[in-house]
Enzyme design. Structure first.
Site, PDB file in Angstrom:
ATOM      1  N   ARG A   1       0.852  -1.268   0.072  1.00  0.00           N
ATOM      2  CA  ARG A   1       0.007   0.116   0.079  1.00  0.00           C
ATOM      3  C   ARG A   1       0.845   1.205  -0.039  1.00  0.00           C
ATOM      4  O   ARG A   1       0.505   2.235  -0.501  1.00  0.00           O
ATOM      5  CB  ARG A   1      -0.886  -0.085   1.295  1.00  0.00           C
ATOM      6  CG  ARG A   1      -1.821   1.151   1.088  1.00  0.00           C
ATOM      7  CD  ARG A   1      -3.056   1.027   2.269  1.00  0.00           C
ATOM      8  NE  ARG A   1      -2.681   0.655   3.467  1.00  0.00           N
ATOM      9  CZ  ARG A   1      -2.251   1.251   4.611  1.00  0.00           C
ATOM     10  NH1 ARG A   1      -2.040   2.687   4.380  1.00  0.00           N
ATOM     11  NH2 ARG A   1      -1.747   0.850   5.544  1.00  0.00           N
TER      12      ARG A   1
ATOM     13  N   LYS B   1      -8.029   2.947 -19.779  1.00  0.00           N
ATOM     14  CA  LYS B   1      -8.140   2.869 -21.246  1.00  0.00           C
ATOM     15  C   LYS B   1      -7.123   2.899 -21.931  1.00  0.00           C
ATOM     16  O   LYS B   1      -6.586   1.789 -22.174  1.00  0.00           O
ATOM     17  CB  LYS B   1      -8.781   4.535 -21.193  1.00  0.00           C
ATOM     18  CG  LYS B   1     -10.033   4.802 -20.275  1.00  0.00           C
ATOM     19  CD  LYS B   1     -11.167   3.730 -20.227  1.00  0.00           C
ATOM     20  CE  LYS B   1     -12.133   4.518 -19.325  1.00  0.00           C
ATOM     21  NZ  LYS B   1     -12.157   4.440 -17.962  1.00  0.00           N
TER      22      LYS B   1
END
Length: 404
Positions: free
Chosen positions: A55, A219
């Site tokens: 993390r 994307k």
């Protein structure tokens, strides 16, 4: 200094391989890291730079961040010479594009005012419009309207953040980044630019004065529709002081495997974007001449300072004569182009913003944004342009390709 296509494959190119080092970056698929001794562990927590917990940082994630930084800092060729970012560039990778956007807006806007373009990605506008309870005042200005943006910046307390999206989703309006940077910086604000539709292959906002550039890497950067991710690149100081702490505390750190898949996408980005953009230009030209198409939305780089966009880009939208039902019928008749609520894949995708990507926006607001019920958004893929045009022609002319 390498050109963009070389950086796309090699990143910064500064790594000197050790004997028998892996050709492709390895996946460090681990939640935590061990230490040679307890003292090394103590030093890691005191800031030695050693990895502790994914993390907070991971070598695979860092490899992607370094690669993206090299892409965003590649020089831009203009008629006046090369343009490069003013500051040292770093990148943070997030679980999703919205995680990157949220951390940026909260990190720069908390307790202050944000001026944001309206008429952009529906979830972004919905998110920023609801930040009042979190201590962020947001003013919206119409996308592409520099005077309205300037007025919004000057109409209240100095904003801490100006946020734009160019090209904008879904009508692909473009904005002069250098001009907005001047407006933002004059007010003492940071300028953040969502450049997802262009990617660094076509537009590099940092070279035009933006402080931060964001992407939904889900994307075109990743490119294959198999992984979620988001990135923020720009000023090393801003990232370290204002955004990275939120990524750690709010849990927006991405998985190493997601970073690795995205890194693979980066290596073919330059090549793919050339084909995406050339196909989109051909399709836009075809649609402009079709009697059942009321309007085509596709950027013209000539509308911007020379060099801001190297091509019109891979995204276009068009308004079908007949409104919502006519547009939905066109989608149902397509056989090569796929209906999917996303963009940026190697195959061509279509979606209906009125009922899909911008359905979260109230109807009246959608109409204000210029999004009508007959608009279809197309993410143009890398197939043969002739096949895509034939598919659209058949669908517009009422020929059902399904099952033919």
């Amino acid at each position: 200094m390498t050109e963009f296509s070389t950086r796309s494959v090699h990143g910064d190119g500064h790594t000197v391989p050790e004997p028998a080092s892996p050709h492709t970056a390895p996946i460090h698929q681990t939640s935590s890291f061990t230490f040679p001794s307890v003292r090394d562990g103590v030093e890691a927590f005191e800031g030695s730079g050693a990895y502790i917990y994914t993390r907070k940082g991971n070598p695979t994630v860092r490899a992607l961040e370094t690669h993206l930084s090299a892409l965003e800092s590649a020089p831009v060729h203009t008629s006046e010479g090369l343009r490069t970012p003013a500051d040292e560039v770093d990148t943070l990778f997030f679980t999703t594009g919205m995680a990157a956007i949220s951390a940026t807006v909260l990190g720069l806007g908390a307790g202050g005012r944000v001026v944001c373009q309206g008429g952009i990605y529906g979830t972004t506008e919905s998110m920023v419009s609801g930040l009042g309870p979190f201590g962020v005042d947001v003013d919206l200005a119409p996308v592409g309207d520099l005077e309205a943006l300037r007025t919004a910046v000057r109409s209240g307390p100095p904003p801490s953040l100006v946020y734009i999206e160019t090209p904008a989703n879904p009508l692909v309006q473009v904005t002069d980044i250098a001009e907005v940077a001047s407006i933002a910086h004059e007010a003492g604000a940071v300028l953040a630019v969502d450049s997802t539709f262009a990617t660094p292959a076509i537009q590099r906002p940092l070279a035009w004065g933006a402080d931060l550039v964001l992407h939904s890497t889900t994307k075109f950067i990743a490119g294959h529709g198999v992984v979620l991710g988001g990135s923020v690149s720009g000023s090393t100081r801003l990232l370290a002081e204002r955004i990275e702490p939120l990524r750690v505390r709010f849990g927006g750190s991405a998985d190493p495997f997601a970073a690795w898949l995205t890194l693979l996408g980066c290596r073919t980005l330059a090549l793919r974007m050339e084909r995406h953009a050339s196909n989109a230009a051909e399709i836009a030209e075809f649609l402009r001449s079709h009697p059942k198409v009321r309007r085509v939305y596709h950027p013209d780089p000539a509308d911007l300072p020379a060099g801001q966009m190297s091509a019109g880009g891979p995204m276009l939208s068009f308004d079908v004569d007949g409104g919502r039902e006519a547009a939905l019928d066109v989608v149902d008749r397509l056989r090569v182009i796929t209906l999917a609520p996303t963009l940026g894949n190697v195959d061509t995708l279509v979606q209906h913003p009125w009922t899909m990507s911008h359905a979260v926006i109230p109807e009246e607001r959608r109409r204000e944004m210029g999004i009508g019920p007959g608009v279809l958004r197309v993410s143009v893929g890398i197939e043969a342009a002739a096949d895509l045009i034939a598919d659209l022609a058949g669908a517009l002319e009422g020929n059902s390709g399904k099952g033919d």
